[in-house]
Design an enzyme around this catalytic site. Sequence first.
Site, short mmCIF file in Angstrom:
data_model
loop_
_atom_site.label_atom_id
_atom_site.label_comp_id
_atom_site.label_asym_id
_atom_site.label_seq_id
_atom_site.Cartn_x
_atom_site.Cartn_y
_atom_site.Cartn_z
N CYS A 13 -11.98 6.78 22.44
CA CYS A 13 -12.61 5.73 21.65
C CYS A 13 -12.61 4.41 22.40
CB CYS A 13 -11.86 5.49 20.34
SG CYS A 13 -11.96 6.82 19.15
N CYS A 68 -8.79 3.69 17.10
CA CYS A 68 -8.28 4.93 17.67
C CYS A 68 -6.78 5.09 17.38
CB CYS A 68 -8.52 4.93 19.18
SG CYS A 68 -8.16 6.50 19.98
N CYS A 87 -7.56 10.60 19.38
CA CYS A 87 -7.53 10.67 17.92
C CYS A 87 -8.43 11.77 17.36
CB CYS A 87 -7.90 9.33 17.30
SG CYS A 87 -9.67 8.95 17.40
N GLY A 104 -32.02 -14.69 12.61
CA GLY A 104 -32.57 -14.23 13.88
C GLY A 104 -33.21 -15.33 14.72
N CYS A 112 -12.85 12.37 20.76
CA CYS A 112 -11.87 11.49 21.40
C CYS A 112 -10.60 12.29 21.72
CB CYS A 112 -11.53 10.31 20.50
SG CYS A 112 -10.12 9.34 21.08
#
Lengths: 193, 279
Positions: free
Chosen positions: B264, B270, B242, B30, B239
């Site tokens: 998606c 997807c 899908c 970080g 979606c």
Amino acid sequence: MMQKGFDSEVFDSQAVFRSLLLAMANPGTIAATDINISCPPRLQSGAGALLLTLLDFETVLWTDMDTDTPEMQWLHFHTGTRLTHAPNRAGFALFTDSEKLMDPSRFNPGTVASPDISTTLVFQTRGMDQEHHLRLTGPGIEKETFIHLPGITTAFWENRAIMNQAYPAGIDMIFVHARRFTALPRTTKVGVC
Amino acid sequence: MPLSYNFAYLDEQSKKMIRRSILKALAIPGFQVPFGGREMPLPYGWGTGGIQLTAAVIGPDDRLKVIDQGSDDTVNAISIKAFFKKTAGIAITEETRSATIIQTRHRIPETPLQNGQIMVFQVPIPEPLQFIEPKKSQTAKMHGFEEYGSMHVKLYEDIAKFGRIATAFDYPVQVHQRYIMSPSPIPKYDNPKLHRSPAVHLFGAGREKRIYAVPPYTDVVSLDFEDYPFELEKWDGACAVCGSTDSFLDEIITDDTGTRMFICSDTEYCQKKAGNTFS
Ligand SMILES: [Zn+2]
């Protein structure tokens, strides 16, 4: 005549760096390089490969060897690295002889605001396996992992633990045996089993 | 391939410098490590920070996936793939599972990542404290001494104003219980994917010349408050392609009368899911 370095600077150093990246990201796992370089005798080939990968004219190296040895001349010839006698000024430090192991707090741990200006230590060890001698936990380790680094004393690990209380300041370490190596960044907690 | 430039374009000197910074970034999760190095032949905003990281890491055996807004086929993704194909002869894949390096802008793939895979994020603004304190010398000190009170105050002001934390992208996280970090402009939906992920996550900011990292299995916690816990986006529908109800959905207007549907954002996920469902 000077012994040669990498066959291919571009591809060999990439391959070595990639294993080192994954070793630093997954502390305690044993990585290996299949690159065989013929460095001078007191440098293990893994250590030679790592140092060729990391050093250049912008780095400052401290070592437990004399600076006029074939090993140091070889490193200087192939990388252009500068050398220092002052441990706390080194960006990298190389220990070839675990008898001469020093308290890691003699090196530079960086500062709280710039913990990245620290020394990275490279040790050649007498061996390396995953026997239950040291228990490692911390970032990069899913639960725990174990490593055995013959020749590195309990006192050394105690000094390291004290030093790493100053996190984010701290010292990152790479241990090498022959062509294998493992990394212990400052975040890794080491327990002696 | 005529080698008028180096493998992956970047010179070996710059690669070394970036590689040393990557190791430091992994050792201090970080923390933003400054790096030097040559300019890339692409304008900022095209992901030069990510390209520099990929160039320093990539080798001839890699399979590279590049995504932008979750898609493998946007202009930005296509140019980056063309760049590495031309300068390094790298194999390109769209399949998350078989990619060894995934360079991304805006998303983390829906397909779970594995240990050994490397995510490379393109970062426009690496400093999460920049909106509170514009001076770099000051933000370095704030990170150094963990002076993060003002960050929490800013988020709490959001709650006072909007009744919730309004940030939907680049939602700040705390890494390894220490540094507050910008996850780059991914939706906050993707933040939990960083938490204890088995993959390596590298972040590169080209203009600001900063590299930071999240190693595998590292705690990444989105900032929140006890009375206002971190919440993920939810959608009313599934979606349209899908049928997925557990992926990040883009809302699309399909005709002049404003008919909407959800699809998606991760196109590879997807297509794969749609194929599995219908074939
Ligand atoms: Zn879908």
